[in-house]
Structures are given as structure tokens and as C-alpha cells.
Write a protein that holds these residues in place. Structure first.
Motif, PDB file in Angstrom:
ATOM      1  N   PHE A 133       0.827  -1.210   0.000  1.00  0.00           N
ATOM      2  CA  PHE A 133       0.000   0.000   0.000  1.00  0.00           C
ATOM      3  C   PHE A 133       0.862   1.261   0.000  1.00  0.00           C
ATOM      4  O   PHE A 133       0.636   2.195  -0.786  1.00  0.00           O
ATOM      5  CB  PHE A 133      -0.921  -0.016   1.220  1.00  0.00           C
ATOM      6  CG  PHE A 133      -1.722   1.246   1.397  1.00  0.00           C
ATOM      7  CD1 PHE A 133      -2.824   1.502   0.605  1.00  0.00           C
ATOM      8  CD2 PHE A 133      -1.356   2.187   2.353  1.00  0.00           C
ATOM      9  CE1 PHE A 133      -3.563   2.661   0.765  1.00  0.00           C
ATOM     10  CE2 PHE A 133      -2.092   3.348   2.515  1.00  0.00           C
ATOM     11  CZ  PHE A 133      -3.193   3.594   1.726  1.00  0.00           C
ATOM     12  N   ASN A 134       1.862   1.295   0.865  1.00  0.00           N
ATOM     13  CA  ASN A 134       2.745   2.463   0.914  1.00  0.00           C
ATOM     14  C   ASN A 134       3.574   2.612  -0.359  1.00  0.00           C
ATOM     15  O   ASN A 134       3.834   3.727  -0.813  1.00  0.00           O
ATOM     16  CB  ASN A 134       3.665   2.355   2.136  1.00  0.00           C
ATOM     17  CG  ASN A 134       2.917   2.440   3.445  1.00  0.00           C
ATOM     18  OD1 ASN A 134       2.144   3.360   3.668  1.00  0.00           O
ATOM     19  ND2 ASN A 134       3.119   1.475   4.326  1.00  0.00           N
ATOM     20  N   MET A 135       3.964   1.481  -0.931  1.00  0.00           N
ATOM     21  CA  MET A 135       4.725   1.533  -2.176  1.00  0.00           C
ATOM     22  C   MET A 135       3.914   2.168  -3.294  1.00  0.00           C
ATOM     23  O   MET A 135       4.437   2.967  -4.083  1.00  0.00           O
ATOM     24  CB  MET A 135       5.153   0.115  -2.568  1.00  0.00           C
ATOM     25  CG  MET A 135       5.978   0.033  -3.844  1.00  0.00           C
ATOM     26  SD  MET A 135       4.965  -0.149  -5.346  1.00  0.00           S
ATOM     27  CE  MET A 135       4.210  -1.734  -5.075  1.00  0.00           C
ATOM     28  N   ILE A 136       2.614   1.839  -3.378  1.00  0.00           N
ATOM     29  CA  ILE A 136       1.766   2.405  -4.422  1.00  0.00           C
ATOM     30  C   ILE A 136       1.671   3.922  -4.269  1.00  0.00           C
ATOM     31  O   ILE A 136       1.738   4.671  -5.258  1.00  0.00           O
ATOM     32  CB  ILE A 136       0.366   1.764  -4.379  1.00  0.00           C
ATOM     33  CG1 ILE A 136       0.436   0.302  -4.831  1.00  0.00           C
ATOM     34  CG2 ILE A 136      -0.614   2.532  -5.245  1.00  0.00           C
ATOM     35  CD1 ILE A 136       0.859   0.121  -6.275  1.00  0.00           C
ATOM     36  N   ILE A 137       1.523   4.404  -3.044  1.00  0.00           N
ATOM     37  CA  ILE A 137       1.444   5.852  -2.819  1.00  0.00           C
ATOM     38  C   ILE A 137       2.739   6.536  -3.251  1.00  0.00           C
ATOM     39  O   ILE A 137       2.719   7.557  -3.955  1.00  0.00           O
ATOM     40  CB  ILE A 137       1.134   6.142  -1.338  1.00  0.00           C
ATOM     41  CG1 ILE A 137      -0.255   5.630  -0.978  1.00  0.00           C
ATOM     42  CG2 ILE A 137       1.230   7.642  -1.059  1.00  0.00           C
ATOM     43  CD1 ILE A 137      -0.618   5.816   0.482  1.00  0.00           C
ATOM     44  N   ILE A 138       3.874   5.990  -2.843  1.00  0.00           N
ATOM     45  CA  ILE A 138       5.165   6.600  -3.187  1.00  0.00           C
ATOM     46  C   ILE A 138       5.426   6.481  -4.686  1.00  0.00           C
ATOM     47  O   ILE A 138       5.909   7.433  -5.322  1.00  0.00           O
ATOM     48  CB  ILE A 138       6.295   5.929  -2.380  1.00  0.00           C
ATOM     49  CG1 ILE A 138       6.067   6.151  -0.879  1.00  0.00           C
ATOM     50  CG2 ILE A 138       7.654   6.492  -2.782  1.00  0.00           C
ATOM     51  CD1 ILE A 138       7.006   5.360   0.006  1.00  0.00           C
ATOM     52  N   TYR A 139       5.099   5.332  -5.262  1.00  0.00           N
ATOM     53  CA  TYR A 139       5.326   5.140  -6.701  1.00  0.00           C
ATOM     54  C   TYR A 139       4.474   6.105  -7.521  1.00  0.00           C
ATOM     55  O   TYR A 139       4.949   6.662  -8.524  1.00  0.00           O
ATOM     56  CB  TYR A 139       5.010   3.697  -7.077  1.00  0.00           C
ATOM     57  CG  TYR A 139       5.171   3.395  -8.541  1.00  0.00           C
ATOM     58  CD1 TYR A 139       6.430   3.261  -9.107  1.00  0.00           C
ATOM     59  CD2 TYR A 139       4.055   3.251  -9.364  1.00  0.00           C
ATOM     60  CE1 TYR A 139       6.579   2.993 -10.464  1.00  0.00           C
ATOM     61  CE2 TYR A 139       4.193   2.975 -10.713  1.00  0.00           C
ATOM     62  CZ  TYR A 139       5.454   2.853 -11.254  1.00  0.00           C
ATOM     63  OH  TYR A 139       5.596   2.583 -12.594  1.00  0.00           O
ATOM     64  N   THR A 140       3.232   6.313  -7.109  1.00  0.00           N
ATOM     65  CA  THR A 140       2.375   7.277  -7.809  1.00  0.00           C
ATOM     66  C   THR A 140       2.960   8.672  -7.739  1.00  0.00           C
ATOM     67  O   THR A 140       2.926   9.430  -8.721  1.00  0.00           O
ATOM     68  CB  THR A 140       0.966   7.260  -7.192  1.00  0.00           C
ATOM     69  OG1 THR A 140       0.439   5.933  -7.257  1.00  0.00           O
ATOM     70  CG2 THR A 140       0.037   8.208  -7.932  1.00  0.00           C
ATOM     71  N   SER A 141       3.516   9.026  -6.598  1.00  0.00           N
ATOM     72  CA  SER A 141       4.167  10.333  -6.469  1.00  0.00           C
ATOM     73  C   SER A 141       5.401  10.426  -7.360  1.00  0.00           C
ATOM     74  O   SER A 141       5.669  11.472  -7.968  1.00  0.00           O
ATOM     75  CB  SER A 141       4.545  10.584  -5.005  1.00  0.00           C
ATOM     76  OG  SER A 141       5.140  11.843  -4.838  1.00  0.00           O
ATOM     77  N   LEU A 142       6.145   9.337  -7.468  1.00  0.00           N
ATOM     78  CA  LEU A 142       7.332   9.335  -8.339  1.00  0.00           C
ATOM     79  C   LEU A 142       6.945   9.521  -9.806  1.00  0.00           C
ATOM     80  O   LEU A 142       7.645  10.220 -10.559  1.00  0.00           O
ATOM     81  CB  LEU A 142       8.091   8.014  -8.178  1.00  0.00           C
ATOM     82  CG  LEU A 142       8.919   7.838  -6.904  1.00  0.00           C
ATOM     83  CD1 LEU A 142       9.431   6.407  -6.803  1.00  0.00           C
ATOM     84  CD2 LEU A 142      10.098   8.817  -6.902  1.00  0.00           C
ATOM     85  N   ARG A 143       5.836   8.920 -10.199  1.00  0.00           N
ATOM     86  CA  ARG A 143       5.411   9.048 -11.594  1.00  0.00           C
ATOM     87  C   ARG A 143       4.970  10.460 -11.932  1.00  0.00           C
ATOM     88  O   ARG A 143       4.866  10.815 -13.108  1.00  0.00           O
ATOM     89  CB  ARG A 143       4.261   8.070 -11.881  1.00  0.00           C
ATOM     90  CG  ARG A 143       4.606   6.612 -11.661  1.00  0.00           C
ATOM     91  CD  ARG A 143       5.786   6.156 -12.483  1.00  0.00           C
ATOM     92  NE  ARG A 143       5.487   6.189 -13.904  1.00  0.00           N
ATOM     93  CZ  ARG A 143       6.366   5.969 -14.866  1.00  0.00           C
ATOM     94  NH1 ARG A 143       7.639   5.731 -14.542  1.00  0.00           N
ATOM     95  NH2 ARG A 143       6.018   6.004 -16.122  1.00  0.00           N
ATOM     96  N   GLY A 144       4.699  11.271 -10.924  1.00  0.00           N
ATOM     97  CA  GLY A 144       4.315  12.655 -11.163  1.00  0.00           C
ATOM     98  C   GLY A 144       5.481  13.601 -11.337  1.00  0.00           C
ATOM     99  O   GLY A 144       5.290  14.781 -11.655  1.00  0.00           O
ATOM    100  N   ILE A 145       6.711  13.114 -11.144  1.00  0.00           N
ATOM    101  CA  ILE A 145       7.890  13.959 -11.334  1.00  0.00           C
ATOM    102  C   ILE A 145       8.150  14.107 -12.835  1.00  0.00           C
ATOM    103  O   ILE A 145       8.202  13.113 -13.563  1.00  0.00           O
ATOM    104  CB  ILE A 145       9.115  13.340 -10.642  1.00  0.00           C
ATOM    105  CG1 ILE A 145       8.865  13.213  -9.138  1.00  0.00           C
ATOM    106  CG2 ILE A 145      10.363  14.181 -10.898  1.00  0.00           C
ATOM    107  CD1 ILE A 145       9.978  12.505  -8.389  1.00  0.00           C
ATOM    108  N   PRO A 146       8.328  15.321 -13.343  1.00  0.00           N
ATOM    109  CA  PRO A 146       8.570  15.504 -14.785  1.00  0.00           C
ATOM    110  C   PRO A 146       9.817  14.765 -15.257  1.00  0.00           C
ATOM    111  O   PRO A 146      10.863  14.786 -14.592  1.00  0.00           O
ATOM    112  CB  PRO A 146       8.741  17.027 -14.918  1.00  0.00           C
ATOM    113  CG  PRO A 146       8.060  17.599 -13.724  1.00  0.00           C
ATOM    114  CD  PRO A 146       8.247  16.606 -12.620  1.00  0.00           C
ATOM    115  N   ASN A 147       9.713  14.116 -16.411  1.00  0.00           N
ATOM    116  CA  ASN A 147      10.862  13.382 -16.960  1.00  0.00           C
ATOM    117  C   ASN A 147      12.013  14.303 -17.329  1.00  0.00           C
ATOM    118  O   ASN A 147      13.166  13.865 -17.404  1.00  0.00           O
ATOM    119  CB  ASN A 147      10.422  12.586 -18.192  1.00  0.00           C
ATOM    120  CG  ASN A 147       9.551  11.390 -17.826  1.00  0.00           C
ATOM    121  OD1 ASN A 147       9.723  10.793 -16.770  1.00  0.00           O
ATOM    122  ND2 ASN A 147       8.613  11.065 -18.708  1.00  0.00           N
TER     123      ASN A 147
END
Length: 314
Positions: free
Chosen positions: A189-203
Motif C-alpha cells: 500500500f505504501n509503495m503504491i502511494i510513493i510510486y504514484t508520487s514518483l510518476r508525477g515527477i517531470p521526466n
């Protein structure tokens, strides 16, 4: 345009405006009703009950139990109860193990899945998240059978190699054993939250860092982790609240070991007072104390981390 037409147009606009003002409240009303019925009213009743107590009127064997107003007596009993605060000490040991390991593994898995050209990313996300979907009681039973010497496959392997049984639910191994269940269930559950936040960082940030010669480790440490700090604070807060609400794991494991008592953690003691000793007033007072303590700890954590994580010092 006639005056009557203007008047009708004005009335129609007012009706439309009134309906638009009412629409959000219509959609919010089911959630509001559920909140009042299942949260607000029970909280108010628990606070009311915490100021009440049972009094036996009349002498001899024919006394009648009556509920009376006792003021802060139940809170005094709670704050002078050594068993209640001993449970918080066990929670502290459990939290020191469970919270950092859960957040550390969640962050590690999220960073690994966010690497470019990572293989089987979708399967890995699902595999890491699946334990969170297993109910806590079921997970505790599964791990309990793995912990028991008579049913543990690990102990069978050790016995075949000539080694003694590995005792997990006793001594110093008890806290890691209980924490392991929460870690196994909570990492996904915590991984999904952090991973979703990581995907929001501009490439563009990643590409610019790679052009400047930064390694993936440097990108993760200097760019990704600072930018997902709000997600880390959020998951840390969830983990902390979950620690204070620990109940299912030790209660399920209790029949398997003599090391876990009825009052091993605060919620277990509250349950015993309410249903085994029929002292609902003391259980209500202890619940209020636990709820206020959870709220205070959550607010303090947010105040300590909001400036660095959210860039807001207000």
C-alpha cells in the motif's frame, strides 16, 4: 423585451442558481449521513459514557446496579493504570521495528520500479501489493502457522539438517515476529502511494540530471526522494496511526504463545475491560485517551515535517 419577460427570466435564473447551490450538498449528503451515524454519534456517546460509571444501590445480595455520573474518575483510573501504559511501551518497541522497515522497503521498491527500462514492472507492482489485500486476521493466521514449531516448514527443514526448532513467538523474537506481519501487509500500500508520487515527477528533471552525468543512485537521492517527501510523510503518518491501533495481529497470535497477554497493547486492554470485565465506562475513557493521543502525535508529526516536505512554514 417586456417587463414580464424580464421578470420571468430573472426568476428562472434565481431558480437555476439555487439549484446549482444545492447540488453539491445533495451529493455530499450520503457521506455526511454515514459520517454522523457511524462516526460522530459513536464518538459523542463514547465521550458521554466515559463520564459515567456503575453504582450498586441497596445493600446485601439484592443490590441494583445503576449507571451514575462519576466525572473524571474513569480518566484518573486510566492514567494510573500501569497495564495501560505498559501497552504503549510495547507499541513503541513494535513501532521502532515496523514503521522504518515498512517505509524503507516501500520507498526502495517504488524507486526500483521507477527505474527506466525496468522489466516486469506491472507484475512486480501487483505482486508487492497483493499482501495488502489479504485481511489482517488471515495474514496473522498464515504467519502464525509458519511461526509454530509443529507446523513451520522452516523448522522441518532445520530438523532434517539436525538443528533444533526455531522459537519465534517467545523472547526477543516476539516483537519482530508480530511486526513482520504488518510489514508484509503494509509495504504494498505504501509503495503504491510513493510510486504514484514518483510518476508525477517531470521526466525533464531526470533527463537533465543524466545529461549532467548523474547516476541513477544520485538521481534517486537528490531528486526523487526530496520530491516525494509529502508522500513519505503521508505514509509515515498512516503507519504511525496503524501502530497505535495495533490489535488484530497480537490477538490472533495470542492462542499460539504465552508471551502475549490480554493487555499486551492498549486496544487489547480496552477490549478486555469492555467485554470481559463489563466496564464500558473505563473502556470508553481509555479509548478517548488513545484517540486524543493519536491526534496529538499526528499533529506534532505534521508540524515537524510540513516545512521540509510541503514547503510551508505556516
Amino acid at each position: 423585451m417586456s417587463i414580464d419577460t424580464l421578470a420571468r427570466t430573472s426568476r428562472a435564473k434565481r431558480k437555476i442558481s439555487a439549484r446549482r447551490w444545492l447540488v453539491p450538498y445533495v451529493f455530499l449528503s450520503p457521506a455526511g449521513l454515514l459520517f454522523v451515524v457511524f462516526l460522530a454519534i459513536p464518538i459523542i456517546y463514547a465521550i458521554y459514557l466515559s463520564f459515567r460509571g456503575m453504582h450498586v444501590s441497596g445493600g446485601g445480595p439484592f443490590g441494583v446496579r445503576e449507571e451514575t455520573w462519576v466525572g473524571f474518575d474513569n480518566y484518573i483510573r486510566t492514567f494510573t493504570d500501569a497495564e495501560f501504559f505498559a501497552g504503549f511501551g510495547r507499541l513503541a518497541i513494535y513501532g521502532v521495528i515496523a514503521v522504518p522497515v515498512t517505509l524503507g522497503l516501500a520507498l526502495l521498491f517504488a524507486l526500483l520500479l521507477d527505474l527506466p527500462r525496468v522489466r516486469a514492472a506491472r507484475f512486480s507492482r501487483i505482486a508487492i501489493f497483493v499482501p495488502y489485500a489479504v485481511p489482517g486476521v488471515i495474514a496473522s493466521l498464515l504467519w502464525g502457522f509458519l511461526y509454530l514449531p509443529s507446523t513451520s516448514p522452516l523448522n522441518w527443514i532445520l530438523n532434517q539438517l539436525g538443528f533444533a526448532d526455531l522459537e519465534v513467538l517467545t523472547g526477543g523474537a516476539l516483537f519482530p515476529a508480530v511486526a513482520n506481519i504488518a510489514i508484509w501487509s503494509g509495504v504494498g500500500f505504501n509503495m503504491i502511494i510513493i510510486y504514484t508520487s514518483l510518476r508525477g515527477i517531470p521526466n525533464e528533471l531526470h533527463e537533465a540530471a543524466r545529461i549532467d552525468g548523474a547516476s541513477e543512485w544520485q538521481i534517486a537521492w537528490r531528486i526523487k526522494i526530496p520530491l516525494v517527501a509529502p508522500a513519505l510523510v503521508l505514509t509515515g503518518l498512516f503507519s504511525l496511526i496503524g501502530t497505535l491501533q495495533l490489535y488484530g495481529e497480537p490477538t490472533t497470535l495470542r492462542p499460539m504463545t504465552n508471551e502475549i497477554s490480554q493487555t499486551w497493547v492498549p486496544l487489547m486492554k480496552i477490549t478486555r475491560d469492555a467485554f470481559a470485565r463489563d466496564d464500558l465506562s473505563l473502556a470508553a475513557a481509555s479509548s478517548v485517551v488513545l484517540a486524543i493521543g493519536t491526534l496529538v502525535v499526528s499533529v506534532v508529526l505534521l508540524r515537524m515535517t510540513q516545512k521540509k516536505a510541503f514547503g510551508d512554514g505556516s
